[in-house]
Each structure stands twice: as C-alpha cells, then as structure tokens.
Scaffold this active site. Structure first.
Site, short mmCIF file in Angstrom:
data_model
loop_
_atom_site.label_atom_id
_atom_site.label_comp_id
_atom_site.label_asym_id
_atom_site.label_seq_id
_atom_site.Cartn_x
_atom_site.Cartn_y
_atom_site.Cartn_z
N HIS A 1 -0.85 -2.14 4.70
CA HIS A 1 -0.69 -1.13 5.74
C HIS A 1 -2.07 -0.58 6.12
O HIS A 1 -2.97 -0.49 5.29
CB HIS A 1 0.22 0.00 5.24
CG HIS A 1 0.62 0.95 6.33
ND1 HIS A 1 -0.19 1.98 6.75
CD2 HIS A 1 1.73 1.00 7.10
CE1 HIS A 1 0.42 2.62 7.73
NE2 HIS A 1 1.59 2.06 7.97
N GLU B 1 0.87 -4.13 13.38
CA GLU B 1 0.78 -2.70 13.66
C GLU B 1 -0.62 -2.35 14.15
O GLU B 1 -1.54 -2.17 13.35
CB GLU B 1 1.06 -1.89 12.39
CG GLU B 1 2.47 -2.00 11.87
CD GLU B 1 2.84 -0.81 11.00
OE1 GLU B 1 3.83 -0.13 11.32
OE2 GLU B 1 2.11 -0.54 10.03
O1 LIG Z 1 4.98 2.78 8.53
C1 LIG Z 1 5.18 2.86 9.69
C2 LIG Z 1 4.24 2.43 10.70
O2 LIG Z 1 2.95 2.59 10.24
C3 LIG Z 1 4.49 3.03 12.06
O3 LIG Z 1 4.51 4.45 12.03
P1 LIG Z 1 4.95 5.27 13.36
O4 LIG Z 1 6.26 4.68 13.75
O5 LIG Z 1 5.08 6.69 12.91
O6 LIG Z 1 3.88 5.05 14.38
#
Ligand SMILES: O=C[C@H](O)COP(=O)(O)O
EC number: 5.3.1.1
Length: 306
Positions: free
Chosen positions: A146, A216
């Site tokens: 992550h 992401e």
């Molecule tokens: O763990 C989740 C992701 O990093 C996305 O987070 P978010 O939906 O708050 O932007």
C-alpha cells in the site's frame, strides 16, 4: 485533478480477464472503520469480468483512527444484513487489533485480510504481525505494498516482493498494491513506476494464482480526486500488457486488477464499466456499510452491460 496525460500504453491485444482474486474480499475504506493504522479500516473489492471469475474483488480497509469496537460492530451489522452480488469476492481488512472481533461476528460470505505482514516466518520482530498470526485469526488475504507502507513507512519494492512471496507460500492471497505519486504522473513516469513495482512482485513470486493487483494512484487516495474511468482503464490495460509480456498471457488474462483511490457509491459503477477494472480497493467509503454494499454490487454492472 489536472493530471498530465500518460504516454501511450504498450500494445495489448485485447486480453480479457478470466479469473479472480481478491482482494479477496470485501470492501475497503480508509476511513471506514477498518483500515489504516491511524485512521480507519480498509476495504477492497473487485469483480471479475466476463472472462475472469469471480468477477472481481471489493475490499474494504479502514484505519485505526476511525475504528472503535462500537463503530466496527455497527459496520459488521450493516455488512451482515447487506445483499451482496454473488459473483463478487468481498474482503474486509480491519486494523490488526480488531481482526478477532470481526472474525467472530462477520458473515462467512466476506473474507478477512490483514493490512500488512512480516516478510518471513514469525519471530522476535517487535511490533510486526506475522503471516502465521494472520492465518491463526482466520485471515485469507493480506494487503501488501500500500502507498502508505511505501511512502510513509519507507518499504522498498524488493522488500514488498519478498513479503508477497512469503505470504503466498503460507497460503494467503495477496492484494498487491501499485501506483504512482502525483509528481511521477506529471513527469510522464506512471507506467515506469507501476512496471517497476510489478517487476518486484514478479521477480519474487513463483505464481500469480493467488494475487490480485490493486492499482492505486497515490494522488487519488483519500483525496476525493478519483481517477477518471479512462485514466484508470489506461493503466489497467498497461498493467495487463506488462503481465502478458513479462509473465504470461494466461496470467495477464486471469489476474484481477482492481482500482483504489476515492472510490465511492457515486462513481464506482462508471469505473466498473471499464473492461479492465475488475473491482475496487475502498478506503473512506467503506466506513459506511450501505455505501460499501453499493460499491460491491456495482462491480457486476459490467457483466450486464457487456
Ligand atoms: O485502502 C484504501 C485505498 O487506499 C483507497 O482509499 P480511499 O478510498 O479512501 O481513497
């Protein structure tokens, strides 16, 4: 957001997905009750396309900041009573300290993931969580790489790849996160960054059977600046092309690639219509059970539309 356009993706001859992976499971949201260490929970979700099955995975992760025993109990209650599309893997990734609570009260329909794991067999590594411990608590998945682990904690590509290899060797599924920072996108380096992160996974793991890739873009995480469906699709196609060229055509076609970054109940359906978006890793929006369920069920909109 005003992101610069990406360079042309490598040639990719229309492979479609065939199989799944999850993020394993369920829903994720930063701000939802489970995910990040300091903030909330995290959920991930994705769906499998007409070629990948199950269609996708939706995962939710929440960080600790927003999670309490009471708030998690409410979220679990909402998820237990939600109607979730059958063809979507759903996974929740609570902060470690709440995994046991979640496991003991959440429906078996939804799998549980750790938000991180140690790189090898458990031992004297104070503060770390071992793969063996995650399995002992009933986890089937772990989120690795992550952006917060990479850019706040300082984990490097090679280290993350080794973590993935160890988790897979012990039978966990891996949600393998990749993604570029804003300055990297603006410098036209999106593909270079994503491919380097993919290579570190590919160099370390013996098989992609139990891996779900989560794209992401860092600039979209927790910012409200969601990638457009076209921006996300462009990178997903490039990732699939990289897998085809560097791993195998079969892996490229079967591996589920989910998107994360400001996904919510209002934008997930449009994102899910893109051929190569197989599901989502949800942060903030997973803090609300009904909205998370909406995201989960949006994943199959592609199947209907196709
Ligand atoms: O763990 C989740 C992701 O990093 C996305 O987070 P978010 O939906 O708050 O932007």
């Amino acid at each position: 957001m005003a992101a610069t356009s990406l360079t042309a993706p490598p040639s990719f001859s229309g492979l479609r997905r065939i199989s799944p992976k999850l993020d394993a499971a369920a829903v994720s949201s930063h701000q939802s009750f489970f995910h990040r260490v300091n903030s909330s929970t995290r959920l991930v979700s994705s769906s499998s396309s007409s070629h990948r099955s199950p269609r996708g995975v939706v995962a939710m992760a929440g960080s600790g900041k927003n999670g309490t025993k009471d708030s998690i109990a409410k979220l679990i209650s909402d998820l237990n009573s939600a109607t979730l599309e059958a063809d979507v893997d759903v996974v929740v990734s609570p902060p470690f300290v709440y995994i046991d609570q979640v496991k003991s009260s959440l429906t078996d329909r939804i799998d549980i993931s750790g938000q991180n794991s140690w790189v090898g067999k458990g031992g004297a590594f104070t503060g770390e969580i071992s793969v063996e411990q995650l399995k002992d608590l009933g986890c089937k998945w772990v989120i690795l790489g992550h952006s917060e682990r990479r850019h706040v904690i300082g984990e490097k590509d090679e280290f993350i790849g080794k973590k993935a290899a160890y988790a897979l060797s012990e039978g966990l599924g891996v949600i393998a996160c990749i993604g570029e920072k804003l300055e990297e996108r603006e410098a036209g380096k999106t593909f270079d960054v994503c491919f380097a992160q993919l290579k570190a996974f590919a160099d370390a793991v013996p098989s992609w059977d139990n891996i779900v890739v989560a794209y992401e873009p860092v600039w979209a995480i927790g910012t409200g600046k969601v990638a457009s469906p076209q921006q996300a699709q462009e990178v997903h196609v490039a990732v699939r092309g990289w897998l085809k060229k560097n791993v195998s055509e079969e892996v490229a076609s079967k591996t589920r690639i989910i998107y994360g970054g400001s996904v919510n109940g209002g934008n997930s359906a449009e994102l899910a219509k893109e051929e190569d978006i197989d599901g989502f890793l949800v942060g903030g929006a997973s803090l609300k059970g009904p909205e998370f369920a909406t995201i989960v069920n949006s994943v199959t909109s592609k199947k209907v539309a196709a």
